[in-house]
Design an enzyme around this catalytic site. Structure first.
Site, mmCIF file in Angstrom:
data_model
loop_
_atom_site.group_PDB
_atom_site.id
_atom_site.type_symbol
_atom_site.label_atom_id
_atom_site.label_comp_id
_atom_site.label_asym_id
_atom_site.label_seq_id
_atom_site.Cartn_x
_atom_site.Cartn_y
_atom_site.Cartn_z
ATOM 1 N N ASN A 102 0.825 -1.210 0.000
ATOM 2 C CA ASN A 102 0.000 0.000 0.000
ATOM 3 C C ASN A 102 0.860 1.261 0.000
ATOM 4 O O ASN A 102 1.907 1.315 0.623
ATOM 5 C CB ASN A 102 -0.949 0.000 1.205
ATOM 6 C CG ASN A 102 -1.886 -1.188 1.185
ATOM 7 O OD1 ASN A 102 -2.020 -1.841 0.153
ATOM 8 N ND2 ASN A 102 -2.524 -1.480 2.292
ATOM 9 N N ASP A 104 -0.505 4.181 0.983
ATOM 10 C CA ASP A 104 -1.337 5.152 1.706
ATOM 11 C C ASP A 104 -0.773 5.641 3.038
ATOM 12 O O ASP A 104 -1.339 6.550 3.662
ATOM 13 C CB ASP A 104 -2.752 4.588 1.915
ATOM 14 C CG ASP A 104 -2.771 3.246 2.654
ATOM 15 O OD1 ASP A 104 -1.898 3.019 3.497
ATOM 16 O OD2 ASP A 104 -3.689 2.440 2.371
ATOM 17 N N HIS A 119 5.756 -0.658 -2.719
ATOM 18 C CA HIS A 119 5.322 0.079 -3.912
ATOM 19 C C HIS A 119 5.389 1.588 -3.706
ATOM 20 O O HIS A 119 4.717 2.336 -4.416
ATOM 21 C CB HIS A 119 3.909 -0.369 -4.322
ATOM 22 C CG HIS A 119 3.868 -1.791 -4.790
ATOM 23 N ND1 HIS A 119 2.700 -2.525 -4.876
ATOM 24 C CD2 HIS A 119 4.862 -2.642 -5.198
ATOM 25 C CE1 HIS A 119 2.977 -3.748 -5.307
ATOM 26 N NE2 HIS A 119 4.280 -3.847 -5.506
ATOM 27 N N THR A 185 -4.561 -8.978 0.531
ATOM 28 C CA THR A 185 -3.946 -8.864 -0.801
ATOM 29 C C THR A 185 -4.412 -10.009 -1.683
ATOM 30 O O THR A 185 -4.539 -11.148 -1.214
ATOM 31 C CB THR A 185 -2.396 -8.836 -0.742
ATOM 32 O OG1 THR A 185 -1.888 -8.838 -2.091
ATOM 33 C CG2 THR A 185 -1.800 -10.002 0.026
ATOM 34 N N ASN A 210 -8.430 -12.686 4.382
ATOM 35 C CA ASN A 210 -8.945 -12.063 3.158
ATOM 36 C C ASN A 210 -10.453 -12.294 3.060
ATOM 37 O O ASN A 210 -10.958 -13.313 3.525
ATOM 38 C CB ASN A 210 -8.248 -12.661 1.931
ATOM 39 C CG ASN A 210 -8.375 -11.769 0.705
ATOM 40 O OD1 ASN A 210 -9.468 -11.488 0.241
ATOM 41 N ND2 ASN A 210 -7.253 -11.317 0.190
HETATM 42 C C1 BJW Z 1 -10.104 -7.581 2.006
HETATM 43 C C2 BJW Z 1 -10.957 -6.600 2.506
HETATM 44 C C3 BJW Z 1 -11.081 -6.528 3.905
HETATM 45 C C4 BJW Z 1 -10.947 -6.420 0.356
HETATM 46 N N1 BJW Z 1 -10.409 -7.371 4.668
HETATM 47 N N2 BJW Z 1 -9.460 -8.428 2.789
HETATM 48 C C5 BJW Z 1 6.207 -12.605 -12.299
HETATM 49 C C6 BJW Z 1 5.149 -13.258 -12.852
HETATM 50 C C7 BJW Z 1 4.201 -12.558 -13.599
HETATM 51 C C8 BJW Z 1 4.300 -11.183 -13.773
HETATM 52 C C9 BJW Z 1 5.363 -10.529 -13.208
HETATM 53 C C10 BJW Z 1 6.289 -11.239 -12.487
HETATM 54 N N3 BJW Z 1 7.216 -10.336 -12.025
HETATM 55 C C11 BJW Z 1 6.868 -9.106 -12.444
HETATM 56 C C12 BJW Z 1 5.744 -9.193 -13.174
HETATM 57 C C13 BJW Z 1 5.050 -8.037 -13.805
HETATM 58 C C14 BJW Z 1 4.190 -7.248 -12.853
HETATM 59 C C15 BJW Z 1 3.086 -8.147 -12.324
HETATM 60 O O1 BJW Z 1 3.113 -8.642 -11.214
HETATM 61 N N4 BJW Z 1 2.013 -8.327 -13.082
HETATM 62 C C16 BJW Z 1 0.879 -9.136 -12.633
HETATM 63 C C17 BJW Z 1 -0.396 -8.337 -12.798
HETATM 64 C C18 BJW Z 1 0.896 -10.460 -13.334
HETATM 65 N N5 BJW Z 1 4.962 -6.689 -11.776
HETATM 66 C C19 BJW Z 1 5.612 -5.539 -11.901
HETATM 67 O O2 BJW Z 1 5.629 -4.924 -12.962
HETATM 68 C C20 BJW Z 1 6.388 -5.013 -10.711
HETATM 69 N N6 BJW Z 1 7.723 -4.677 -11.102
HETATM 70 C C21 BJW Z 1 8.663 -5.604 -11.350
HETATM 71 O O3 BJW Z 1 8.458 -6.777 -11.165
HETATM 72 O O4 BJW Z 1 9.863 -5.071 -11.779
HETATM 73 C C22 BJW Z 1 10.813 -5.975 -12.346
HETATM 74 C C23 BJW Z 1 10.462 -6.122 -13.796
HETATM 75 C C24 BJW Z 1 10.547 -5.016 -14.613
HETATM 76 C C25 BJW Z 1 10.231 -5.149 -15.972
HETATM 77 C C26 BJW Z 1 9.787 -6.379 -16.473
HETATM 78 C C27 BJW Z 1 9.672 -7.465 -15.614
HETATM 79 C C28 BJW Z 1 10.024 -7.333 -14.274
HETATM 80 C C29 BJW Z 1 5.785 -3.693 -10.213
HETATM 81 C C30 BJW Z 1 4.434 -3.873 -9.630
HETATM 82 C C31 BJW Z 1 3.866 -2.489 -9.250
HETATM 83 C C32 BJW Z 1 2.411 -2.556 -8.807
HETATM 84 N N7 BJW Z 1 1.880 -1.231 -8.740
HETATM 85 C C33 BJW Z 1 0.528 -1.035 -8.231
HETATM 86 C C34 BJW Z 1 0.177 0.474 -8.346
HETATM 87 C C35 BJW Z 1 0.895 1.279 -7.269
HETATM 88 C C36 BJW Z 1 0.630 2.738 -7.373
HETATM 89 C C37 BJW Z 1 -0.833 3.115 -7.232
HETATM 90 O O5 BJW Z 1 -1.517 2.747 -6.248
HETATM 91 O O6 BJW Z 1 -1.321 3.799 -8.098
HETATM 92 O O7 BJW Z 1 0.445 -1.502 -6.878
HETATM 93 S S1 BJW Z 1 -0.690 -2.054 -9.074
HETATM 94 C C38 BJW Z 1 -1.663 -2.389 -7.634
HETATM 95 O O8 BJW Z 1 -1.624 -3.806 -7.342
HETATM 96 C C39 BJW Z 1 -0.938 -1.687 -6.469
HETATM 97 C C40 BJW Z 1 -1.033 -2.724 -5.389
HETATM 98 O O9 BJW Z 1 -0.052 -2.498 -4.400
HETATM 99 C C41 BJW Z 1 -0.877 -4.023 -6.141
HETATM 100 C C42 BJW Z 1 -1.375 -5.231 -5.409
HETATM 101 O O10 BJW Z 1 -2.738 -5.186 -5.197
HETATM 102 P P1 BJW Z 1 -3.370 -5.681 -3.808
HETATM 103 O O11 BJW Z 1 -2.845 -4.838 -2.709
HETATM 104 O O12 BJW Z 1 -3.222 -7.136 -3.676
HETATM 105 O O13 BJW Z 1 -4.897 -5.245 -4.001
HETATM 106 P P2 BJW Z 1 -6.077 -6.027 -4.772
HETATM 107 O O14 BJW Z 1 -7.108 -5.020 -5.065
HETATM 108 O O15 BJW Z 1 -5.572 -6.821 -5.888
HETATM 109 O O16 BJW Z 1 -6.614 -7.060 -3.701
HETATM 110 C C43 BJW Z 1 -7.293 -6.629 -2.531
HETATM 111 C C44 BJW Z 1 -7.621 -7.893 -1.742
HETATM 112 O O17 BJW Z 1 -8.200 -7.491 -0.509
HETATM 113 C C45 BJW Z 1 -8.639 -8.806 -2.438
HETATM 114 O O18 BJW Z 1 -8.134 -10.127 -2.388
HETATM 115 C C46 BJW Z 1 -9.914 -8.676 -1.564
HETATM 116 O O19 BJW Z 1 -10.641 -9.881 -1.473
HETATM 117 C C47 BJW Z 1 -9.322 -8.300 -0.237
HETATM 118 N N8 BJW Z 1 -10.183 -7.489 0.641
HETATM 119 N N9 BJW Z 1 -11.549 -5.936 1.447
HETATM 120 C C48 BJW Z 1 -9.662 -8.341 4.083
HETATM 121 N N10 BJW Z 1 -11.942 -5.603 4.479
#
Ligand code: BJW
Ligand code: ZN
Length: 247
Positions: A102, A104, A119, A185, A210
């Protein structure tokens, strides 16, 4: 009410090293939208149109305006019971660290001090060219650094590297943990999503909290379904009761 087994309680009572990964779900009850799922940001907006370098270079004003809007919301909200319990747990365990995806700042606002922001943070800006941190600039005015580079939020977009020191510390914590938590997450974004797996592969007892099942639910030791702000206080109360009963 969740069912908490003696095994879970014993693990938490005996643990010395505890590490945590949090995601957007932990801040949902504070009023910040998650990314994926029913009400997630990405159901209405496309990540590649706002949270990527391509988007920023194509239309910086639009991207900066979106971040300024989100920052305004984030500055007004408060930590919820889940953030507060994690801050309390940090004081209890001799070795405790919190890695968050996060941006935030709510963990620090709740009192956690060892917070690895994988992040970045929406509360900071930096130059897109030279990387210098730049304070007190409203991002909706298309500001520039002294070097001429555009100013952007200090967050990690898709395709960008995570801060390597923070990633290293998060991996070390996962590898050494007795108990590892994955909270709110979807575990869909890498490399953060590997952390609970890394913990499990290195012998940690992994607990997921979750609302829904995730990509790692089948892999963890215990998966509690429900709101983090309800489950974590319940779990922590049970641990404290057990500790009081022993002493
Ligand atoms: C509750 C609830 C409640 C709700 N109680 N629970 C390996 C394999 C495949 C792909 C890749 C890999 N390595 C890298 C990649 C590429 C890419 C990636 O992962 N893509 C995937 C989509 C497949 N990763 C990257 O690009 C990363 N960089 C990197 O690896 O660099 C090296 C590299 C460079 C070039 C090429 C290759 C490698 C960077 C990732 C950056 C992510 N950025 C964001 C935006 C941040 C800024 C912003 O906010 O604007 O980060 S995207 C967004 O997703 C944000 C979050 O931190 C991130 C994760 O999301 P999160 O936190 O899990 O949220 P949600 O919404 O997905 O889930 C919420 C959960 O809560 C849900 O499960 C609900 O059920 C639950 N919930 N209410 C409990 N009350
Ligand atoms: Zn610069």
């Amino acid at each position: 009410m969740i069912e908490i087994s003696d095994n879970v309680l014993d693990r938490l009572v005996d643990a010395k090293k505890v590490a945590v990964l949090t995601g957007a779900g932990i801040s949902a009850e504070s009023g910040i939208a998650t990314f994926r799922g029913k009400d997630g940001i990405w159901t209405k907006l496309k990540p590649d149109e706002l949270a990527s370098m391509e988007a920023f270079l194509r239309n910086p004003a639009r991207v900066l305006e979106w971040y300024e809007h989100r920052r305004t919301i984030i500055e007004q909200v408060q930590p919820n019971p889940a953030h507060i319990i994690l801050a309390e747990m940090e004081k209890f365990y001799p070795d405790f660290s919190l890695s968050t995806q996060n941006i935030d700042g709510l963990h620090k606002k709740a009192g956690s001090t060892i917070v690895y922001e994988l992040h970045g943070s929406i509360l900071r800006n930096r130059c897109n060219e030279c990387g210098r941190l730049i304070e007190n600039i409203k991002l909706d005015e298309l500001p520039r650094c002294d070097c001429g580079g555009l100013v952007r939020p200090d967050v990690v977009w898709f395709g960008e590297m995570l801060p390597i020191d923070i990633l290293d510390m998060s991996y070390a914590a996962a590898q050494e943990a007795d108990v590892y938590f994955s909270i709110g997450t979807s575990a869909a974004v890498y490399p953060a999503a590997y952390l609970p797996i890394e913990a499990k592969n290195n012998g940690a007892f992994v607990i997921e909290i979750n609302l829904d099942t995730t990509t790692i639910s089948n892999y963890v030791d215990v998966s509690y379904r429900g709101k983090a702000g309800e489950i974590l206080p319940e779990l922590w109360n049970a641990v404290k009761n057990k500790i009081n009963a022993i002493n």
